[in-house]
Enzyme design. Structure first.
Site, PDB file in Angstrom:
ATOM      1  N   LYS A 126      -8.669   9.769 -17.111  1.00 13.72           N
ATOM      2  CA  LYS A 126      -9.034  10.396 -18.398  1.00 13.72           C
ATOM      3  C   LYS A 126      -7.926  10.176 -19.429  1.00 13.72           C
ATOM      4  CE  LYS A 126     -12.364  11.910 -15.762  1.00 13.72           C
ATOM      5  NZ  LYS A 126     -13.556  11.115 -15.555  1.00 13.72           N
ATOM      6  N   TYR A 137     -15.643  20.749 -10.863  1.00 15.88           N
ATOM      7  CA  TYR A 137     -16.236  19.406 -11.043  1.00 15.88           C
ATOM      8  C   TYR A 137     -17.163  19.135  -9.850  1.00 15.88           C
ATOM      9  CZ  TYR A 137     -15.958  14.232 -11.176  1.00 15.88           C
ATOM     10  OH  TYR A 137     -16.232  12.893 -11.203  1.00 15.88           O
ATOM     11  N   ASP A 190      -6.970  21.422 -10.503  1.00 17.54           N
ATOM     12  CA  ASP A 190      -7.375  20.220 -11.238  1.00 17.54           C
ATOM     13  C   ASP A 190      -7.004  20.466 -12.702  1.00 17.54           C
ATOM     14  OD1 ASP A 190      -8.717  18.252 -12.688  1.00 17.54           O
ATOM     15  OD2 ASP A 190     -10.372  18.139 -11.263  1.00 17.54           O
ATOM     16  N   ARG A 233       0.816  -1.214   0.000  1.00 18.00           N
ATOM     17  CA  ARG A 233       0.000   0.000   0.000  1.00 18.00           C
ATOM     18  C   ARG A 233       0.849   1.263   0.000  1.00 18.00           C
ATOM     19  NH1 ARG A 233      -2.795  -0.234   4.923  1.00 18.00           N
ATOM     20  NH2 ARG A 233      -1.316   1.206   5.709  1.00 18.00           N
TER      21      ARG A 233
HETATM   22  C1  LIG Z   1     -12.222  17.529 -14.092  1.00 16.27           C
HETATM   23  C2  LIG Z   1     -12.347  16.216 -13.389  1.00 16.27           C
HETATM   24  N1  LIG Z   1     -11.610  16.011 -12.305  1.00 16.27           N
HETATM   25  C3  LIG Z   1     -11.680  14.851 -11.617  1.00 16.27           C
HETATM   26  C4  LIG Z   1     -12.535  13.838 -12.018  1.00 16.27           C
HETATM   27  C5  LIG Z   1     -12.628  12.598 -11.176  1.00 16.27           C
HETATM   28  O1  LIG Z   1     -11.973  11.529 -11.743  1.00 16.27           O
HETATM   29  P1  LIG Z   1     -12.408  10.014 -11.332  1.00 16.27           P
HETATM   30  O2  LIG Z   1     -13.637   9.716 -12.117  1.00 16.27           O
HETATM   31  O3  LIG Z   1     -11.227   9.205 -11.694  1.00 16.27           O
HETATM   32  O4  LIG Z   1     -12.677  10.014  -9.862  1.00 16.27           O
HETATM   33  C6  LIG Z   1     -13.305  14.012 -13.150  1.00 16.27           C
HETATM   34  C7  LIG Z   1     -14.212  12.922 -13.618  1.00 16.27           C
HETATM   35  O5  LIG Z   1     -15.055  13.096 -14.460  1.00 16.27           O
HETATM   36  C8  LIG Z   1     -13.231  15.241 -13.841  1.00 16.27           C
HETATM   37  O6  LIG Z   1     -14.012  15.482 -14.916  1.00 16.27           O
END
Ligand SMILES: Cc1ncc(COP(=O)(O)O)c(C=O)c1O
Length: 392
Positions: free
Chosen positions: A208, A111, A183, A58
């Site tokens: 993504k 988000y 982000d 971990r």
């Molecule tokens: C801009 C953005 N940040 C973070 C995330 C979160 O990623 P995860 O789906 O891997 O938790 C997303 C998911 O759609 C996103 O669009």
């Protein structure tokens, strides 16, 4: 030697114990075995002192280390930590900097699960949040409170793709000793150099573009030297990790990241431009189009655009008509997530947006967020054209 990004993605993570494979071996599992207590204690001690050593699955393996190093090479910063999803990385980044009684300035176009984190977990822990308009630059200084510890940014904004003036905000944050977290998932490390723009902690939803094949969930927190220690400690204390198989999939995704991104960019731009010529369309929000309200900021700060943008349809079309159009597509699945090889469409209605915005005005028409994949662009346009005919 300073490597170009294509070379970096192709050659990173090539170390191996015995022979040099083009790809590294995969370490999978929980237990690392030591023959002698002294060796385990030394490994533990080294680990506690911030050195890379292996004590338990971990807490890292040679496989996770390789991806962390690759991400740090690409993104910049001091070191990276892997988490089981993008959202887990977002919560790790925020929790690493905040304590009870602190205040966060959160971009309003964030988000929506990040907003939920503020409204539920952080609120419960005694952390307050103020949502700020994504168009604020240096004037964000007016919103700073004595207990503001973090300014959180996401650029472009979720669903509506506003571009933030990141350097202006990070300059204010530095002057007030406030940590900035960005982000950076839309731009990826290739198209926005967050650390060069003054950001302290970057979050990537690796799920993504970095993974790129819709077969893995993962997140990463990449931090500068000052912020890394608390990121690492918080990640350990809350049990964040990523499995060996998933990491290997992401390392494979990284090899083709620059090539895939160029293709996403080209296809998406062509389709966004095509949408701008269609009668049913009110406006398109794609940062690389001159019609985007912050196009000049995008040109100043970004090195490219990716495959995600939004189309606002004329107000006369009902939510039901927009849903019917999206359901009629052959090549565009309806789905959350994005950044994979496949095209997706997601209707965004005003009733939904109203729930995830506090200070930004919500348009009164339905929109569709398109994720443009790697299919042939002519086929995609034909599918979209057929969909428009449903609107009449
Ligand atoms: C801009 C953005 N940040 C973070 C995330 C979160 O990623 P995860 O789906 O891997 O938790 C997303 C998911 O759609 C996103 O669009």
């Amino acid at each position: 030697m300073k490597k170009n990004t294509n070379t970096l993605c192709a050659t990173t993570a090539r170390h191996s114990d015995a022979i040099q494979m083009a790809n590294p071996p995969m370490y999978q599992g929980s237990t690392i075995i030591y023959e002698r207590m002294a060796d385990l204690a030394a490994a533990h001690h080294a680990y506690e002192n911030g050195q890379e050593s292996y004590t338990y699955g971990r807490k890292g393996t040679p496989t996770s280390r390789m991806l962390c190093e690759a991400l740090t090479e690409l993104e910049g910063g001091h070191r990276a930590y892997l988490c089981p999803s993008g959202l887990a990385a977002l919560s790790t980044a925020l929790l690493s900097q905040l304590s009870s009684g602190d205040h966060v300035l959160m971009v309003d176009t964030v988000y929506s699960p990040t907003r939920d984190l503020c409204e539920h977990v952080l609120k419960r822990l005694g952390v307050s949040t103020t949502y700020y308009n994504p168009f604020l630059g240096k004037d964000i200084a007016d919103l700073i409170q004595p207990n503001t510890r973090v300014i959180f940014l996401e650029s472009p904004g979720s669903l509506t793709l506003e571009i933030q003036d990141v350097p202006a905000i990070t300059a204010v944050a530095k002057a007030h000793n406030i940590v900035t977290i960005l982000d950076n998932t839309w731009a990826t490390p290739l198209y926005f150099k967050a650390f060069e723009h003054g950001v302290d902690i970057v979050v990537q939803a690796v799920t993504k573009y970095l993974g790129g094949h819709s077969d893995v969930l993962m997140g990463a927190v990449i931090a500068n030297q000052a912020a890394y220690k608390s990121v690492r400690n918080t990640a350990h204390q809350t049990g964040q990790f990523a499995g060996g198989m998933d990491i290997s999939l992401v390392l494979r995704g990284l090899r083709t990241l620059p090539t895939r991104l160029r293709e996403h960019e080209r296809n998406a731009l062509q389709i966004a431009q095509w949408f701008e010529t269609q009668d049913a369309v009110d406006y398109v929000r794609h940062p690389a189009l001159p019609s985007h309200p912050q196009h000049a900021l995008w040109q100043r700060d970004f090195l490219g655009s990716t495959g995600l943008f939004t189309v606002a349809f004329k107000p006369e079309y009902s939510a039901a008509q927009i849903n019917a159009m999206v359901e009629s597509y052959d090549l565009f699945g309806i789905g959350y997530s994005w950044g994979g090889f496949e095209s997706l469409a997601l209707p965004v209605h005003p009733s939904h947006l109203a729930h995830v915005r506090s200070v930004t005005p919500v348009t009164q028409q339905s929109m569709v967020r398109y994720q443009i994949g790697l299919e042939g662009v002519d086929d995609l346009i034909a599918d979209l054209q057929a969909g428009l005919s449903i609107l009449g």
